[in-house]
Scaffold this motif. Sequence first.
Motif, mmCIF file in Angstrom:
data_model
loop_
_atom_site.group_PDB
_atom_site.id
_atom_site.type_symbol
_atom_site.label_atom_id
_atom_site.label_comp_id
_atom_site.label_asym_id
_atom_site.label_seq_id
_atom_site.Cartn_x
_atom_site.Cartn_y
_atom_site.Cartn_z
ATOM 1 N N LEU A 188 0.819 -1.206 0.000
ATOM 2 C CA LEU A 188 0.000 0.000 0.000
ATOM 3 C C LEU A 188 0.858 1.264 0.000
ATOM 4 C CD1 LEU A 188 -2.853 1.199 0.149
ATOM 5 C CD2 LEU A 188 -2.719 1.003 2.649
ATOM 6 N N ALA A 189 2.049 1.206 0.609
ATOM 7 C CA ALA A 189 2.900 2.401 0.720
ATOM 8 C C ALA A 189 3.245 3.001 -0.643
ATOM 9 C CB ALA A 189 4.162 2.075 1.516
ATOM 10 N N PRO A 190 3.756 2.231 -1.619
ATOM 11 C CA PRO A 190 4.021 2.847 -2.927
ATOM 12 C C PRO A 190 2.756 3.290 -3.646
ATOM 13 C CG PRO A 190 4.405 0.482 -3.022
ATOM 14 C CD PRO A 190 4.217 0.831 -1.579
ATOM 15 N N CYS A 191 1.631 2.615 -3.389
ATOM 16 C CA CYS A 191 0.375 3.051 -4.005
ATOM 17 C C CYS A 191 -0.005 4.443 -3.512
ATOM 18 C CB CYS A 191 -0.738 2.058 -3.694
ATOM 19 S SG CYS A 191 -0.563 0.434 -4.488
ATOM 20 N N LEU A 192 0.117 4.686 -2.210
ATOM 21 C CA LEU A 192 -0.221 5.994 -1.668
ATOM 22 C C LEU A 192 0.765 7.056 -2.143
ATOM 23 C CD1 LEU A 192 -1.230 5.004 1.966
ATOM 24 C CD2 LEU A 192 -2.733 5.789 0.129
ATOM 25 N N LEU A 193 2.033 6.682 -2.247
ATOM 26 C CA LEU A 193 3.010 7.622 -2.795
ATOM 27 C C LEU A 193 2.627 8.012 -4.224
ATOM 28 C CD1 LEU A 193 5.787 9.081 -2.597
ATOM 29 C CD2 LEU A 193 6.814 6.972 -3.480
#
Length: 380
Positions: free
Chosen positions: A235-240
């Motif tokens: 999820l972290a790269p998606c939010l970035l």
Amino acid sequence: MPTPAAQRRHVSSALPLAGLAVCLVIYASLYPFTDWRWPAGASLTELMWLPLPPQRYRFDIWANYLGYAPVAGLVYAAGVRGGGRPWRCWIAAAVGCALLSYAMELTQQFLPPRFPSRLDWALNAAGATTGATLSALALRLGWTDHWQAARDRWFIRRSAGALALLLAWPLGLLFPTPMPFGLGPSWSRLQDGLMDLLVDVRGAEDLLTWLENSPPPAGQLSALPEAIGIALGLLAPCLLAFVVTRPGWRRAAVSVAIAVVGLATTTLSAALNFGPTHALAWLTPLVAPACLLALGLAALLLRSAGRMAAALGLAVTSAGLMLVAQAPSDPYFALSLQAWEQGRFIHFHGLAQWVGWLWPLAALLWLAAHLASSRSEPPP
């Protein structure tokens, strides 16, 4: 009103990518940065002439040829997008990368584990020339203009840093992680690294004692924390990406692309370590539900404001770092490290390891800077 050239200089991601590529080449060339010494019986003239290679494998030849091609291509693109004359940018990219390669080969002679040679330098220079030429051809054919137009449709203007981080994310996944998509240093690896740094530091005895007495995580993470860690890692790269991607279906496409790249890269890492028959050995029963959870949460945020995505990205990335730090080394992780540190990936090992360790920290810094700035471009 800024000119088109000034606008391109402002939004181009080629410059940070070129800088990142140069730093990665320097790190990969000089790793492991230890045991420096003057070669026995060698004069300065002999060192500058560079030795001939005792032998070279096909893998080494292609790695040396291809290694500098993207670096030169990005340097050329950064120069042209910054307003430089194309022919000057081509010379700067090809000659500059050749000089960088020569400096790396020359310096490697002071590192006993490395084997520099004139052949390596010639292959690097040829690859740099090819990369600069292909980049110039792409610009000549208008491919970069098409890319810029597509980027303007998909991303906000101030997206260069985030795009560079997203491109670096798969490189960090190539180094074995304590859990799928779990970038960041585990406590055991961080503890060993800090102890090595502090062992001869005066005044750090108390901190060194505390580190020595700090027990490593015992046992495996239970199913729920591990599944949450996997979901947060995806999820972290998606939010970035959401911070700089325009809301709507484009964010959905970017989320799916990130998931596909993450799964493919992790599979490639397993295949390189254990062979194609074990490429899917990392797929535990928790991976699929965790990925679906991450994509489901991403789907709920497709219409969120960029600043909200940045704030959530800070929280998700921080929580993921804490879970990775608590994850103990399992047998797969230990065998993966052994394969990387003793196999042909030894020189690539340090580069991918540091990208994997530092990526969450770099993402946190970028997200915090984005939130602190009041000039973020609002969504249309």
